[in-house]
Design a protein around this motif. Structure first.
Motif, PDB file in Angstrom:
ATOM      1  N   THR A 662       0.797  -1.221  -0.008  1.00  0.00           N
ATOM      2  CA  THR A 662       0.054  -0.122  -0.084  1.00  0.00           C
ATOM      3  C   THR A 662       0.835   1.418  -0.062  1.00  0.00           C
ATOM      4  OG1 THR A 662      -0.061   0.210   2.418  1.00  0.00           O
ATOM      5  CG2 THR A 662      -1.808  -1.297   1.207  1.00  0.00           C
ATOM      6  N   ALA A 663       0.024   2.382  -0.523  1.00  0.00           N
ATOM      7  CA  ALA A 663       1.142   3.579  -0.451  1.00  0.00           C
ATOM      8  C   ALA A 663       1.390   3.991   0.822  1.00  0.00           C
ATOM      9  CB  ALA A 663       0.447   4.789  -1.308  1.00  0.00           C
ATOM     10  N   THR A 664       0.419   3.701   1.775  1.00  0.00           N
ATOM     11  CA  THR A 664       0.365   3.972   3.298  1.00  0.00           C
ATOM     12  C   THR A 664       1.813   3.543   3.760  1.00  0.00           C
ATOM     13  OG1 THR A 664      -1.800   4.570   3.462  1.00  0.00           O
ATOM     14  CG2 THR A 664      -0.465   4.321   5.300  1.00  0.00           C
ATOM     15  N   TYR A 665       1.859   2.080   3.554  1.00  0.00           N
ATOM     16  CA  TYR A 665       2.951   1.569   4.224  1.00  0.00           C
ATOM     17  C   TYR A 665       4.384   1.778   3.485  1.00  0.00           C
ATOM     18  CZ  TYR A 665       5.851  -2.078   6.682  1.00  0.00           C
ATOM     19  OH  TYR A 665       6.647  -2.657   7.304  1.00  0.00           O
ATOM     20  N   ALA A 666       4.324   2.110   2.309  1.00  0.00           N
ATOM     21  CA  ALA A 666       5.467   2.444   1.686  1.00  0.00           C
ATOM     22  C   ALA A 666       5.934   3.864   2.151  1.00  0.00           C
ATOM     23  CB  ALA A 666       5.204   2.727   0.126  1.00  0.00           C
ATOM     24  N   SER A 667       5.021   4.485   2.351  1.00  0.00           N
ATOM     25  CA  SER A 667       5.452   6.173   3.252  1.00  0.00           C
ATOM     26  C   SER A 667       6.352   5.769   4.530  1.00  0.00           C
ATOM     27  CB  SER A 667       4.163   6.947   3.248  1.00  0.00           C
ATOM     28  OG  SER A 667       3.483   6.586   4.367  1.00  0.00           O
ATOM     29  N   THR A 668       5.895   4.762   5.110  1.00  0.00           N
ATOM     30  CA  THR A 668       6.516   4.618   6.487  1.00  0.00           C
ATOM     31  C   THR A 668       7.887   3.890   6.211  1.00  0.00           C
ATOM     32  OG1 THR A 668       5.681   2.501   6.805  1.00  0.00           O
ATOM     33  CG2 THR A 668       4.342   4.157   7.571  1.00  0.00           C
ATOM     34  N   LEU A 669       8.192   3.432   4.763  1.00  0.00           N
ATOM     35  CA  LEU A 669       9.670   2.980   4.700  1.00  0.00           C
ATOM     36  C   LEU A 669      10.389   3.922   4.314  1.00  0.00           C
ATOM     37  CD1 LEU A 669       8.493  -0.320   2.458  1.00  0.00           C
ATOM     38  CD2 LEU A 669       9.363  -0.292   4.825  1.00  0.00           C
ATOM     39  N   GLY A 670       9.868   5.078   3.925  1.00  0.00           N
ATOM     40  CA  GLY A 670      10.828   6.301   3.464  1.00  0.00           C
ATOM     41  C   GLY A 670      12.180   6.379   4.393  1.00  0.00           C
ATOM     42  N   PRO A 671      12.079   6.692   5.729  1.00  0.00           N
ATOM     43  CA  PRO A 671      13.192   6.689   6.333  1.00  0.00           C
ATOM     44  C   PRO A 671      14.224   5.804   6.324  1.00  0.00           C
ATOM     45  CG  PRO A 671      11.587   7.387   7.722  1.00  0.00           C
ATOM     46  CD  PRO A 671      10.770   6.662   6.299  1.00  0.00           C
ATOM     47  N   TYR A 672      13.757   4.423   5.978  1.00  0.00           N
ATOM     48  CA  TYR A 672      14.711   3.374   6.215  1.00  0.00           C
ATOM     49  C   TYR A 672      15.074   3.305   4.737  1.00  0.00           C
ATOM     50  CZ  TYR A 672      12.368   2.337  10.475  1.00  0.00           C
ATOM     51  OH  TYR A 672      11.798   2.632  11.835  1.00  0.00           O
ATOM     52  N   LEU A 673      14.443   3.557   3.639  1.00  0.00           N
ATOM     53  CA  LEU A 673      14.724   3.453   2.463  1.00  0.00           C
ATOM     54  C   LEU A 673      15.997   4.709   2.218  1.00  0.00           C
ATOM     55  CD1 LEU A 673      15.177   2.755  -0.621  1.00  0.00           C
ATOM     56  CD2 LEU A 673      13.049   4.458  -0.988  1.00  0.00           C
ATOM     57  N   ALA A 674      15.912   5.550   3.013  1.00  0.00           N
ATOM     58  CA  ALA A 674      16.870   6.921   2.920  1.00  0.00           C
ATOM     59  C   ALA A 674      18.114   6.424   3.462  1.00  0.00           C
ATOM     60  CB  ALA A 674      16.187   8.110   3.741  1.00  0.00           C
ATOM     61  N   ALA A 675      17.881   5.617   4.518  1.00  0.00           N
ATOM     62  CA  ALA A 675      19.222   4.974   5.141  1.00  0.00           C
ATOM     63  C   ALA A 675      19.878   4.027   4.337  1.00  0.00           C
ATOM     64  CB  ALA A 675      18.846   4.438   6.525  1.00  0.00           C
ATOM     65  N   GLU A 676      19.220   3.362   3.618  1.00  0.00           N
ATOM     66  CA  GLU A 676      19.777   2.257   2.609  1.00  0.00           C
ATOM     67  C   GLU A 676      20.688   3.042   1.660  1.00  0.00           C
ATOM     68  OE1 GLU A 676      19.790  -1.392   2.321  1.00  0.00           O
ATOM     69  OE2 GLU A 676      19.374  -1.177   4.535  1.00  0.00           O
ATOM     70  N   LEU A 677      19.842   4.149   1.015  1.00  0.00           N
ATOM     71  CA  LEU A 677      20.467   4.686  -0.017  1.00  0.00           C
ATOM     72  C   LEU A 677      21.697   5.365   0.332  1.00  0.00           C
ATOM     73  CD1 LEU A 677      17.481   6.448  -1.688  1.00  0.00           C
ATOM     74  CD2 LEU A 677      18.695   4.446  -2.733  1.00  0.00           C
ATOM     75  N   ARG A 678      21.881   5.992   1.680  1.00  0.00           N
ATOM     76  CA  ARG A 678      22.837   6.746   2.162  1.00  0.00           C
ATOM     77  C   ARG A 678      24.084   5.963   2.375  1.00  0.00           C
ATOM     78  NH1 ARG A 678      20.481   8.719   6.174  1.00  0.00           N
ATOM     79  NH2 ARG A 678      20.218  10.954   5.513  1.00  0.00           N
ATOM     80  N   SER A 679      23.714   4.661   2.967  1.00  0.00           N
ATOM     81  CA  SER A 679      24.829   3.561   3.078  1.00  0.00           C
ATOM     82  C   SER A 679      25.274   3.277   1.775  1.00  0.00           C
ATOM     83  CB  SER A 679      24.104   2.402   3.786  1.00  0.00           C
ATOM     84  OG  SER A 679      25.134   1.644   4.188  1.00  0.00           O
TER      85      SER A 679
END
Length: 683
Positions: A662-679
């Motif tokens: 769902t788009a709602t759950y994907a939005s809560t993944l945002g911070p964790y995706l950001a951390a993965e991208l940064r790493s």
């Protein structure tokens, strides 16, 4: 003259009087084939061809009736013909639709109401086959489960034939009124039948998923029966028995030999269709007629239409009512109850309505049309009204959900499963409604046309998140699983201050693997879109990394899938630009939404699946290992914990179907995706 030959001659003459015991036997064979196939699909694998037997019978009987009417009166009264069809078919079908609607309200989880009542609406309007056809080529609707009225597609196709055939006959006779009318109508029907068959064969090559339900790919089956109505009757018992015997054998062979993997309709339908044509042609004086007089067979043939209406509704509704999958006892009971209800509804509904002077017998076509429209309106009130009431009743819940999404409280969504925060608990979420609302879950999709190409679109459309002049520019490329992450990309771009562009295509991703979509046109569009992706990658000089995201599939990825990804990525001109491959989310096999809606309060544990069952190898790890500058983005720990993958996390429903988040759950993944991208990028 023997008693057998006398009876054969009498049965042959009965063709002109209307009653055909041999056809009753064929109807009984057809409906039992369909019902047994639906109940035990792995036992009678080709039982679905019973539908085609019905199509041929309908084509033959209706055309015979129209020919007799034209010969007797000199005209075809369209209004009276359609009125008789409505009086014959609508009472029982509308009764079943209304009762299915009520049963859906009582037993079916409301998450399925929009789909089920949508099918009821389409069935009441006799466009169910087109409704299913469009769903069959809709990439995002392909996982819809069967509704209790899905089988009404055949009735829709049949009613459409009843509209088109008399119009074709009347129009052809008017255009060529100086020529013999029998010759004109025969040629017109023959041309239409041949054209439909050719179209069916072609569609089976280019769009097999949509060909099954199309009126135009099925019209030739009705046409085959219609052409038989012009043929001279077989009046002798021995040749009739041989011809009918060959025909029945052809039907039985297709019932036993065909499977769900058989390309159908197209050329494969010739066997049951022409088997039925032969059985009808030789049936009247043959040994098939005495079978049709045997009381159980005669009764089953007489109520075959109603049996067809009832049985599938029970097959779908009973598991919801009992809470358990169908057992052998259930299936035997469904068969018996379907036949019993068929007899009752035929005698006390269908026959009563069309033969009683107090009801529709002898009424003018306009009167029958009005009553038919009223009956259809009653069904529409149930289907459309129920969905509207559901949405209205959930309005307060929707408002509470909007607040949760906006506020993003502690332990909401992916944060609740974050291993670094475990155990993450927030009592405020215990009594909060699940987000998104189950009845609206299919709409919880942030995808937009700006960054999406539908199945038949070849354009590379991109949308952008974050500052246009950001120091880092990433491009996310993939299929619907890529675009299901839109809200995650947006949240990550905002947190990082980076620019993330997104480009997606239905069923298509950045790979050199040979992909085959639902139709040839969709496959060609995918190929063109991938060429556009390659051209973009070849010319882009401001991209710092490519994110690739795509559906893994229902099984572990094979070597061809891995090689396709590796080959496509290797074509980028500057291999110093990294590829970031996003590991796919779990695949549940069937939508967990139904399970959740049965009892949302226990869904976290009750509807969870073992990780090793739902998290398949999508091939990205192996592809990353073969590319010198590729990194795997793994968010698995935010979908699964302790070897289990729940469909509800932190009060948020994770999946809107069996595999799209769902788009709602994907939005809560945002911070964790950001951390993965940064790493991954060392930033």
């Amino acid at each position: 003259m023997t008693e057998t030959s006398v009876r054969a001659r009498r049965d042959a003459r009965s063709v002109t009087r209307g009653f055909r015991p041999d056809i009753q036997a064929l109807r009984a064979l057809a409906v039992m084939s369909v019902m047994l196939y639906h109940l035990w699909p792995n036992r009678l694998t080709g039982g679905f061809v019973g539908v085609d037997v019905f199509f041929v019978i309908s084509g033959y009987l209706i055309t015979s009736h129209l020919i007799r009417e034209r010969a007797k009166t000199g005209r075809i009264a369209l209004g009276k013909f359609w009125a008789r069809r409505a009086a014959r078919l609508l009472p029982a079908s509308l009764l079943v639709l209304a009762l299915v609607g009520i049963a859906t309200l009582i037993w079916v989880p409301n998450a399925l109401w929009p789909q089920f009542f949508g099918d009821v609406t389409a069935s009441a309007l006799y466009v169910q086959n087109w409704h299913l056809l469009f769903a069959s080529v809709d990439y995002l609707a392909a996982d819809n489960i069967a509704s209790p009225v899905q089988h009404f597609w055949t009735l829709s196709a049949e009613e459409q034939f009843y509209v088109m055939l008399p119009l074709l006959m009347v129009l052809s006779m008017w255009l060529f009124r100086k020529l013999p009318w029998r010759t004109v109508t025969l040629v017109a029907i023959a041309v239409a039948t041949i054209a439909s068959f050719i179209y069916s064969v072609v569609q089976m090559q280019v769009a097999p998923s949509s060909a099954y339900f199309s009126t135009f790919t099925r019209a030739w089956e009705f046409g085959a029966g219609a052409l038989l109505a012009f043929a001279p009757a077989v009046t002798r018992s021995r040749p009739g028995t041989v011809i009918a015997g060959i025909g029945v054998a052809m039907i039985l062979i297709s019932v036993v030999v065909y499977t769900g993997e058989t390309p159908f309709p197209g050329v494969s339908a010739l066997l049951p269709v022409f088997g039925t044509v032969l059985a009808i042609w030789g049936g009247a004086p043959s040994l098939l007629a005495p079978f049709g007089r045997i009381t159980p067979i005669s009764m089953l043939g007489r109520v075959s239409y109603a049996v067809y209406l009832w049985h599938w509704a029970f097959i779908v509704i009973v598991p919801y009512a009992t809470g358990v999958p169908l057992t052998t006892l259930h299936k035997l009971a469904i068969a018996a109850v379907s036949i019993a209800l068929a007899w009752l509804s035929t005698r006390y509904v269908e026959d009563r309505v069309r033969t009683s002077d107090k009801l529709l017998h002898g009424r003018r076509p306009r009167t029958i049309a009005i009553w038919s429209a009223a009956g259809m309106a009653c069904v529409l009130v149930i289907s459309l009204g129920s969905t509207a009431l559901l949405r209205q009743s959930e309005q307060s819940t929707l408002e509470a959900q909007e607040q949760l999404i906006e506020q993003q409280p502690d332990c909401f969504g992916a944060q609740a499963i974050d291993p670094e925060l475990a155990p993450c608990e927030n009592p405020e979420l215990d009594d909060a409604p699940l987000v998104p609302a189950l009845s609206e879950i299919e709409q919880d999709d942030a995808n937009t046309a700006e960054c999406w190409a539908g199945p038949e679109i070849a354009d590379l459309n991109t949308c952008s998140f974050g500052p246009k002049d950001a120091d880092m520019h990433l491009v996310a490329i993939g299929d619907s699983h890529n675009n299901a992450m839109l809200t995650a990309y947006e949240a990550a771009a905002d947190e990082l201050g980076w620019r993330i562009d997104v480009a997606g295509h239905a069923g298509c991703s950045w790979t050199d693997e040979d992909l085959s979509l639902a139709t040839d046109e969709q496959t060609a569009s995918c190929a063109s879109w991938r060429e556009s992706v390659n051209e973009y990658v070849q010319t882009a000089d401001d991209v710092d990394a490519y994110i690739v995201a795509s559906r893994g599939g229902e099984t572990d990825a094979d070597d061809d899938k891995v090689a396709g990804m590796v080959s496509a990525w290797a074509a980028r001109p500057d291999t110093s630009v990294p590829v970031l491959a996003l590991l796919d989310n779990p695949y549940f096999g069937e939508s967990p939404v139904t399970c959740i809606s049965e009892d949302p309060s226990t869904a976290v544990e009750r509807c969870a699946k073992p990780q090793d069952e739902v998290l398949l190898d999508d091939g990205k790890q192996r592809a990353v290992d073969e590319d010198p500058n590729a990194t795997l983005l793994d968010l698995t720990r935010y979908y699964c914990a302790d070897g289990v993958c729940p469909p509800v996390i932190g009060g948020v429903v994770v999946y809107r179907d069996s595999h799209h988040i769902t788009a709602t759950y994907a939005s809560t993944l945002g911070p964790y995706l950001a951390a993965e991208l940064r790493s991954a990028l060392g930033r």
